[in-house]
Design a protein around this motif. Structure first.
Motif, PDB file in Angstrom:
ATOM      1  N   ILE A  67       0.822  -1.221   0.000  1.00 46.15           N
ATOM      2  CA  ILE A  67       0.000   0.000   0.000  1.00 46.15           C
ATOM      3  C   ILE A  67       0.851   1.264   0.000  1.00 46.15           C
ATOM      4  N   GLY A  68       2.140   1.134   0.301  1.00 46.87           N
ATOM      5  CA  GLY A  68       3.007   2.302   0.280  1.00 46.87           C
ATOM      6  C   GLY A  68       3.772   2.483  -1.010  1.00 46.87           C
ATOM      7  N   ASP A  69       3.560   1.608  -1.985  1.00 48.59           N
ATOM      8  CA  ASP A  69       4.355   1.611  -3.210  1.00 48.59           C
ATOM      9  C   ASP A  69       3.497   1.967  -4.420  1.00 48.59           C
ATOM     10  N   THR A  70       3.500   3.246  -4.793  1.00 52.54           N
ATOM     11  CA  THR A  70       2.694   3.680  -5.950  1.00 52.54           C
ATOM     12  C   THR A  70       3.424   3.460  -7.271  1.00 52.54           C
ATOM     13  N   ASN A 106      -3.692   2.276  -8.314  1.00 50.33           N
ATOM     14  CA  ASN A 106      -5.038   2.322  -7.724  1.00 50.33           C
ATOM     15  C   ASN A 106      -6.098   2.734  -8.733  1.00 50.33           C
ATOM     16  N   ASP A 107      -5.701   3.104  -9.926  1.00 49.53           N
ATOM     17  CA  ASP A 107      -6.616   3.723 -10.881  1.00 49.53           C
ATOM     18  C   ASP A 107      -7.836   2.846 -11.149  1.00 49.53           C
ATOM     19  N   GLY A 113      -8.999   7.643  -3.510  1.00 51.22           N
ATOM     20  CA  GLY A 113      -8.786   6.204  -3.359  1.00 51.22           C
ATOM     21  C   GLY A 113      -8.512   5.478  -4.650  1.00 51.22           C
ATOM     22  N   PHE A 114      -9.123   5.928  -5.757  1.00 56.94           N
ATOM     23  CA  PHE A 114      -8.948   5.255  -7.045  1.00 56.94           C
ATOM     24  C   PHE A 114      -8.158   6.126  -8.015  1.00 56.94           C
ATOM     25  N   ALA A 115      -7.188   6.871  -7.505  1.00 57.66           N
ATOM     26  CA  ALA A 115      -6.376   7.746  -8.351  1.00 57.66           C
ATOM     27  C   ALA A 115      -4.898   7.448  -8.138  1.00 57.66           C
ATOM     28  N   ASP A 116      -4.118   7.635  -9.187  1.00 57.14           N
ATOM     29  CA  ASP A 116      -2.665   7.468  -9.136  1.00 57.14           C
ATOM     30  C   ASP A 116      -1.988   8.824  -9.275  1.00 57.14           C
ATOM     31  N   PRO A 117      -0.726   8.928  -8.821  1.00 55.35           N
ATOM     32  CA  PRO A 117       0.062  10.115  -9.152  1.00 55.35           C
ATOM     33  C   PRO A 117       0.201  10.214 -10.675  1.00 55.35           C
ATOM     34  N   PRO A 118       0.304  11.420 -11.244  1.00 52.14           N
ATOM     35  CA  PRO A 118       0.369  12.708 -10.544  1.00 52.14           C
ATOM     36  C   PRO A 118      -1.001  13.303 -10.197  1.00 52.14           C
ATOM     37  N   ASN A 119      -2.093  12.710 -10.738  1.00 53.53           N
ATOM     38  CA  ASN A 119      -3.413  13.263 -10.461  1.00 53.53           C
ATOM     39  C   ASN A 119      -3.727  13.189  -8.966  1.00 53.53           C
ATOM     40  N   HIS A 120      -3.420  12.052  -8.349  1.00 51.02           N
ATOM     41  CA  HIS A 120      -3.647  11.891  -6.916  1.00 51.02           C
ATOM     42  C   HIS A 120      -2.853  12.934  -6.125  1.00 51.02           C
ATOM     43  N   THR A 121      -1.612  13.150  -6.526  1.00 50.67           N
ATOM     44  CA  THR A 121      -0.745  14.106  -5.829  1.00 50.67           C
ATOM     45  C   THR A 121      -1.341  15.505  -5.883  1.00 50.67           C
ATOM     46  N   ARG A 131      -5.228  -2.789  -5.173  1.00 47.96           N
ATOM     47  CA  ARG A 131      -4.057  -2.397  -5.940  1.00 47.96           C
ATOM     48  C   ARG A 131      -3.917  -3.339  -7.134  1.00 47.96           C
ATOM     49  N   PHE A 132      -3.234  -2.856  -8.170  1.00 45.68           N
ATOM     50  CA  PHE A 132      -3.015  -3.659  -9.368  1.00 45.68           C
ATOM     51  C   PHE A 132      -1.546  -3.583  -9.753  1.00 45.68           C
ATOM     52  N   ALA A 133      -0.942  -4.749  -9.918  1.00 47.43           N
ATOM     53  CA  ALA A 133       0.491  -4.804 -10.214  1.00 47.43           C
ATOM     54  C   ALA A 133       0.773  -4.143 -11.563  1.00 47.43           C
ATOM     55  N   ARG A 134       1.764  -3.252 -11.563  1.00 54.81           N
ATOM     56  CA  ARG A 134       2.139  -2.582 -12.814  1.00 54.81           C
ATOM     57  C   ARG A 134       3.043  -3.481 -13.667  1.00 54.81           C
ATOM     58  N   ASN A 135       3.806  -4.364 -13.009  1.00 51.75           N
ATOM     59  CA  ASN A 135       4.738  -5.254 -13.705  1.00 51.75           C
ATOM     60  C   ASN A 135       4.703  -6.626 -13.037  1.00 51.75           C
TER      61      ASN A 135
END
Length: 391
Positions: A52-55, A60-61, A83-91, A283-287
């Motif tokens: 949960i600490g690794d964006t 989370n999108d 909750g359902f946003a990723d950086p940079p939009n979340h930031t 969360r959804f794995a990016r890789n």
């Protein structure tokens, strides 16, 4: 199916035994849901904190939810918010909110929160013993506090409270889940439109005055909806479940009643022990990656059990017991970039409400056996439907 929804189940105040068994034998394991949906369940404290600490490694999108559910969810059902946003939009969105949720800024609300709590205790006293603590105390207090924060019109406040009720019940029927999100967003959009015309003194008015050109109406509605849920349903559940916990631990209740300074440590242990938000946002794995000895493929869903992590034996002895004398880390508010922005507001409410309740009604007791209390059966946010108490 019960096995798949095990992370959302409780036995009273406690996670079901199956969660601890998974943690001990398979801390990262596969869950198979209906409609061909699957996810990896993570239960250990260190692994949950890492995920949960690794964006960078996890997204989370909401678009991932749409892809993973095979049409069960659609893009139009995206609740927005953080909750359902990723950086940079979340930031960008979080940066606009954060200044209003510092301890210093929130301290101005303490007198008003105290008034709200005392007013609800007056209502309880006027209604007389016995009463439903959910209806008379746990639900109204955070509802009125978040209404003050958002500057919700008084005529709308009862409906506002209803919008968050049963929001997280997985099998709650009509009016729950994604349908409830849609109804709430419609209301929030109308509230934002009103505030656009004449910004008030609340949080929405501040956001419009200071960031109106940077945040559009849909984003504002999503932020307001997120604050409704983060500021109401979770705190209401904590107030009700915390009351059960204290009434089952009379020595701790007496200590809290007699000493306001005890509230800080007691509330922190209650947050850890109860962990009302049982599972973090997916969360959804990016890789492709390895986690807990398991191979996670890119795009796969990862569900982190906060209730499991907060009772992980790796944190210390007797983590299944309630002990306010211990100082233990917890993930009740999440961790990292997605940590609950309203965490300090919730702490303030709980530290004020519990001692006030116990002082006003020193002989307060449950008016039903524990096995007759109507706990939620399958819910992201654990709680009770009603809670009869007497004095």
């Amino acid at each position: 199916m019960t096995e798949a929804f095990m992370p959302l189940m409780r036995h009273g105040l406690d996670p079901v035994p199956g969660l601890a068994e998974r943690q001990a034998t398979a801390p990262v394991s596969k869950l198979e849901f209906p409609f061909g949906i699957s996810a990896w369940l993570v239960t250990g404290y260190d692994d949950v904190r890492a995920v949960i600490g690794d964006t960078r490694s996890f997204s989370n999108d909401f678009s991932n939810v749409v892809a993973s559910t095979g049409g069960q969810a659609t893009a139009s059902q995206d609740p927005g918010g953080l909750g359902f946003a990723d950086p940079p939009n979340h930031t960008r969105l979080r940066k606009a909110l954060t200044p209003e949720f510092t301890v210093r800024r929130l301290s101005r609300l303490i007198p008003r929160i105290t008034e709200i709590v005392e007013a609800q205790l007056d209502v309880m006293e006027a209604n007389g013993s016995p009463v439903d603590l959910v209806e008379n105390f746990a639900m109204p207090i955070p509802s009125l506090v978040i209404c003050e924060l958002l500057d919700v019109p008084y005529p709308d406040r009862e409906d506002f409270q209803r919008l968050s009720g049963s929001r997280f019940d997985v099998f709650g029927g009509a009016g729950t889940g994604l349908e409830a999100i849609s109804e709430s967003l419609t209301y929030m959009s109308e509230l934002v439109a009103t505030q656009r015309k004449k910004p008030g003194d609340g949080l929405l008015g501040m956001l419009i005055r200071e960031h109106g050109d940077e945040i559009d109406d849909r984003e504002l509605a999503g932020l307001a909806d997120g604050l409704l849920i983060g500021g109401h349903e979770t705190t209401a559940s904590m107030l009700a479940l915390g009351a059960i916990l204290l009434l089952n631990h009379p020595d701790e209740a007496a200590r809290l009643r007699e000493n306001d300074d005890a509230a800080g440590a007691t509330v922190e242990e209650m947050l850890r022990y109860l962990t009302v938000v049982q599972v973090a946002f997916p969360r959804f794995a990016r890789n492709d990656m390895e986690l807990g000895g398991q191979q996670i493929k890119a795009g796969e869903m990862v569900l982190c059990s906060l209730s499991g992590a907060n009772r992980d034996p790796a944190l210390g002895p007797m983590m299944q017991s309630f002990d306010p004398s211990r100082i233990s880390p917890h993930l009740a508010f999440g961790f990292g970039a997605h940590r609950c922005v309203g965490a300090e507001l919730a702490r303030i409410e709980l530290r004020i409400a519990y001692p006030a309740l116990l002082r006003r009604f020193p002989s307060l007791r449950l008016d039903a056996p524990m096995d007759e209390i109507s706990f939620h059966e399958y819910s992201v946010v654990h709680g009770v439907q009603d809670l009869p108490v007497a004095w």
